[in-house]
Structure formats: C-alpha cells, structure tokens
Design a protein around this motif. Structure first.
Motif, mmCIF file in Angstrom:
data_model
loop_
_atom_site.group_PDB
_atom_site.id
_atom_site.type_symbol
_atom_site.label_atom_id
_atom_site.label_comp_id
_atom_site.label_asym_id
_atom_site.label_seq_id
_atom_site.Cartn_x
_atom_site.Cartn_y
_atom_site.Cartn_z
ATOM 1 N N ARG A 132 0.853 -1.188 0.000
ATOM 2 C CA ARG A 132 0.000 0.000 0.000
ATOM 3 C C ARG A 132 0.888 1.237 0.000
ATOM 4 O O ARG A 132 1.481 1.593 1.028
ATOM 5 C CB ARG A 132 -0.937 0.011 1.208
ATOM 6 N N PHE A 133 0.968 1.868 -1.162
ATOM 7 C CA PHE A 133 1.702 3.125 -1.289
ATOM 8 C C PHE A 133 0.681 4.243 -1.140
ATOM 9 O O PHE A 133 -0.057 4.565 -2.074
ATOM 10 C CB PHE A 133 2.403 3.219 -2.643
ATOM 11 N N SER A 134 0.593 4.821 0.047
ATOM 12 C CA SER A 134 -0.462 5.800 0.307
ATOM 13 C C SER A 134 0.149 7.133 0.729
ATOM 14 O O SER A 134 0.949 7.189 1.659
ATOM 15 C CB SER A 134 -1.397 5.292 1.416
ATOM 16 N N GLY A 135 -0.232 8.158 0.019
ATOM 17 C CA GLY A 135 0.156 9.503 0.440
ATOM 18 C C GLY A 135 1.490 9.961 -0.107
ATOM 19 O O GLY A 135 1.583 10.955 -0.811
ATOM 20 N N GLY A 136 2.555 9.259 0.202
ATOM 21 C CA GLY A 136 3.884 9.721 -0.198
ATOM 22 C C GLY A 136 4.116 9.610 -1.696
ATOM 23 O O GLY A 136 3.286 9.101 -2.448
ATOM 24 N N ASP A 137 5.274 10.091 -2.137
ATOM 25 C CA ASP A 137 5.658 10.013 -3.542
ATOM 26 C C ASP A 137 6.432 8.724 -3.785
ATOM 27 O O ASP A 137 7.339 8.368 -3.027
ATOM 28 C CB ASP A 137 6.523 11.214 -3.931
ATOM 29 N N VAL A 138 6.057 8.041 -4.869
ATOM 30 C CA VAL A 138 6.695 6.771 -5.224
ATOM 31 C C VAL A 138 7.287 6.926 -6.623
ATOM 32 O O VAL A 138 6.570 7.270 -7.563
ATOM 33 C CB VAL A 138 5.684 5.608 -5.194
ATOM 34 N N SER A 139 8.572 6.678 -6.745
ATOM 35 C CA SER A 139 9.229 6.871 -8.031
ATOM 36 C C SER A 139 9.985 5.616 -8.461
ATOM 37 O O SER A 139 10.865 5.134 -7.746
ATOM 38 C CB SER A 139 10.206 8.054 -7.957
ATOM 39 N N PHE A 140 9.584 5.096 -9.625
ATOM 40 C CA PHE A 140 10.349 4.073 -10.335
ATOM 41 C C PHE A 140 10.817 4.668 -11.663
ATOM 42 O O PHE A 140 11.014 3.954 -12.643
ATOM 43 C CB PHE A 140 9.474 2.838 -10.596
ATOM 44 N N GLU A 141 10.968 5.961 -11.680
ATOM 45 C CA GLU A 141 11.303 6.667 -12.916
ATOM 46 C C GLU A 141 12.656 6.204 -13.444
ATOM 47 O O GLU A 141 13.647 6.143 -12.719
ATOM 48 C CB GLU A 141 11.328 8.169 -12.657
ATOM 49 N N GLY A 142 12.668 5.866 -14.741
ATOM 50 C CA GLY A 142 13.914 5.431 -15.364
ATOM 51 C C GLY A 142 14.377 4.058 -14.931
ATOM 52 O O GLY A 142 15.486 3.634 -15.273
#
Length: 477
Positions: A257-267
C-alpha cells in the motif's frame, strides 16, 4: 500555631466570684472606713421590712454572682471564637503554603522529568546514530552476508526510530539504486585467457547472485512493511520511496500500500525475473514509472489499484517480456502513458477499469508489441491523440468506452493489426479526426457505437483495403 490558654470553667467562675466578693468586701470596708466605722443598732425584733431588705440583698448577691459567671462564660466563648478564627486563618496560610510547595515540587518534578527525557532522548538519538552508522557500514561491506545483515539492521532501525524512518528508507532505496549487473549478464563477459575467463566469470556470476539476494531482500522487506496496516507502528505506509534508475530482475511488492507519499520508479529497468505489484494500492501522492524500461521477464500490475493523485507511465518502453495490468483499477486523478513505446513482448490491459479522471496515451508508439486493451473506460477523458500504430498487434476488441470522451485525433495507422471488434462506445463522444490510415489492418467489425463517431478531413473517402467498418458506417462518405 496560635495557642489558647484558659483555666477550667469551674476554676474560672470560682476565681471570678471570689474576686467579685473580695471587691465588694473591699468597697464595703472602704465605705465603713469613710463613715468612721459607725456602730450597728440591734433591735429586739426583726421587722418585715428588714427581712425584705435582707432578701433583696441576697438576691442582689446571687444575681451578681450569676452575672459574673455569665461574663466569664461569654468571655471564654469570645476567646474560643477568636482562637477558632485564628486557627482557620493559620490553616488557610498552611494550605496556601502547601499549595505553593506542591507547585514548586511539581515544577521541580517536571524539570527533572524534562531533564531525564532530554537525557533519554539524547541517549536514544546517540544509540540510533550508532546503529545507523553500524548498519550503513555493513551495507558498504564487500561481503554479501555482511550487507545482508546491514539490510535487516537498517530495516529494524526504521521500525524503532520513527523520526528517522524516512532516512532509513531512503538508504535502503539508495542501495537498490546502486549500479547493478544481473547474474545472467555478469557471467557473459569474455576474456582472452580461457581459464582466467572461466574463473573470472564464475566469480562475477557468484557475486552477482549474492548481490541479487541482497537487493531482493530489500524489496521483500519494503513490501512486507507496506502490507502492514497503516495504524501499526511498524507500517511504512505514507512514506516516500525513490527507486529512480534502479534495475529490477525480480521482487515481490504485491499487496503493498503506497499511500500519500511520492513513489518513483522513474527510469527504472525491469529486465528479467518476476516483479509483482499485484494487488498493490497506490492512493494519493504521485506515482511515477516515467521513462522506465520493461525489457524482459514478467511484470504484473494485476488487480492493482491507482486511486486519485497522478500516475506517470510517460515515456515508458515496453521492449520485451510480459507486462500485465489485468484487473487493475485507475479511478480518478490522471494517468499518463503519453510518449510510451510498445516495441516488443506483450502488454495486457484485460479487465482494467479506467473510471473518471483522465487517461492519456498521446503520441504513444505501437511498433512490434502485442497490446490487448480488453479494458473498460468509464467516464472521464481517454486520449490516444497522435498515437502511431506502426506494427505488431493492438486489440481493443471487447473494450468498453462508456461516458466521457474518447479521442484518436491525429492518430496514424501505418501497419500491423488494430482491432476494435466487439468494442462498445456508449454514452461517449468518439473522435477520429484527422486520422491517417495507410496500410495494415484496422477493424471495427461488430463494434457498437451508441453515439456516431466523428470523422473529419475526408480520410474515410479513400479507405485502405485493410479497413473494415461496421455495416452502419461502411456506406458513409
């Protein structure tokens, strides 16, 4: 404390009466002395007047004695009342002093507690810093077993150190972002000396396998902590996770559960193994897979939920392997697949629901991949504007577009196979303005349009041989 000193009531009355009688005797003696001690005349008989005078004298003496006793009692009562008031005042002063002492004691206790808390916090922070330094040192070790211990130590510190949890998470994410060569690639570097090459390749492959175990452990611990209920003290929900540029050759984040915060799998690069986001929930915040590369293995977003916020798959390259979004739900917010490239492998959107919000596949290029959009687009805005269908297979067969608007404006169908067979467009405006059909196979067979699509620029005046329209539109100019 004021003291009350009084004789007993009998003693007091006796003393007062005695003093009064003595005073009367002194006064009588003084009067007789002043009269030069006159003699007393004795009569032969006692008259009634004499008796009456004698009784009046007796009553006067008795009344005087009673009055004296009453005065003594009144005096004692007054003294007792005054002493009682004095005691009450003194008690009030004592109570006030006690309150002051209590306040001072409380202030001293609070100060002592604060000093103790400060000292405890200082010791706690010192201990946390020591643990952090030790875990960081272990993560930098050349030995995989030590690094593995460092991963568990850092995760344990994150559980215990709430104020420093984000820092610990950042360190674990940074470890996954470190340069990494998967085992299958690490053992393929040739050298001139065969024996040396075989030994070097074996060492590199073993080291790569050990490193993969460490990295997969990080991902596994992250997933485990994100499955814990948010109100649990050990939950990592609501924190930021930065996997920018990381290499994934496996990992289980299903149910996270990724809730609220920023989640980055960019690149990030997904180039092998199985990576699962199945059943994961992304709610609020920003989720970015922008410019990520899916070049091998199997990546699953099956039954994942993207609620609100903004989700970026812009610039993503699907160049191999299988990627499935089967059963995923995108509700509200904005989803960006613009500038994505589907150049290989299979991408499956079967059972996906896009409800509300806006979904962008603008300038997406389909060249060589097999993409299945057996999805439901419910409301909102869906855009494939300026998308390029050049090769491969793209299936919208059975897809449902209900409510909202669907736009393929400016799209180009230059090759491959695109199927809208059995697709349903209900309650939505569908735009195919300025579309270019030039080669390939595009089919709308058995598609159902409850609202006629909009075609402009006369492009359907010269349809290619591979363009198949539903019967109600096949005879339109």
């Amino acid at each position: 404390m004021p003291e009350l000193r009084l004789w007993g009531i009998r003693r007091s009355i006796t003393s007062a009466v005695g003093a009064a009688l003595l005073l009367v005797g002194v006064l009588i003696a003084a009067a007789l002395w002043y009269a030069e001690w006159p003699g007393l005349e004795r009569g032969a008989t006692v008259t009634a007047a004499t008796l009456f005078d004698l009784l009046k004298l007796v009553f006067a003496v008795v009344a005087g004695i009673g009055g004296v006793a009453a005065l003594v009692v009144a005096y004692r009562r007054q003294r007792v009342a005054e002493h009682t008031n004095a005691l009450a005042e003194f008690a009030h002063q004592l109570a006030h002093a006690a309150d002051l002492r209590a306040e001072v004691t409380k202030a001293l206790a609070e100060a002592a507690d604060e000093r103790a808390k400060t000292e405890t916090d200082r010791n706690g922070v010192r201990l946390f810093n020591e643990r952090f330094a030790k875990a960081s040192e272990q993560l930098g070790s050349e030995k995989a077993a030590v690094r593995l211990a460092g991963v568990y130590a850092m995760a344990g510190l994150a559980d215990d150190w709430r104020h420093g949890r984000q820092t610990c998470i950042d360190v674990l994410c940074a470890y996954v972002r470190m340069p990494y060569t998967p085992p299958d690639v690490a053992g393929e570097t040739p050298t001139q000396d065969e024996d040396h090459a075989a030994l070097g390749a074996a060492d590199r492959a073993r080291a790569a396998r050990e490193e993969r175990e460490v990295r997969h452990t990080v991902i596994r611990l992250v997933g485990r902590h994100l499955r814990i209920a948010e109100d649990d003290a050990a939950s990592w929900c609501g924190y930021d996770f930065d996997f920018t540029g990381a290499v994934f050759d496996g990992g289980d984040l299903s149910g996270a559960r990724f809730s609220g915060g920023d989640v980055s799998f960019e690149g990030a690069t997904f180039n092998g193994g199985d990576v699962s986001f199945g059943g994961a929930a992304f709610s609020g915040g920003t989720v970015s897979f922008g410019r990520a590369t899916f070049s091998g293995g199997h990546v699953s977003f099956g039954d994942a939920t993207f609620t609100g916020g903004r989700v970026f798959f812009d610039g993503v390259t699907f160049g191999g392997g299988d990627v499935t979004f089967g059963g995923a739900t995108f509700s509200g917010g904005e989803v960006f697949f613009d500038d994505a490239t589907f150049s290989g492998g299979e991408v499956f959107f079967g059972g996906v629901t896009f409800s509300g919000g806006r979904v962008f596949f603008d300038r997406t290029t389909f060249s060589g991949a097999r993409v299945l959009y057996l999805a439901k687009f419910d409301g909102g805005w869906v855009s494939f504007e300026n998308a390029a269908f050049r090769d491969g297979e793209v299936f919208f067969a059975g897809a449902t577009f209900s409510g909202g608007d669907v736009s393929f404006d400016g799209a180009t169908f230059l090759g491959g196979k695109v199927s809208f067979d059995r697709a349903t467009f209900s309650g939505a405006r569908v735009f195919f303005n300025y579309v270019i059909f030039n080669g390939g196979h595009v089919s709308f067979r058995t598609a159902r349009f409850h609202v006629p699509p909009t075609f402009e620029d006369g492009l359907l005046g010269h349809p290619p041989d591979g363009l198949i329209l539903p019967r109600e539109f096949s005879d339109r100019p």
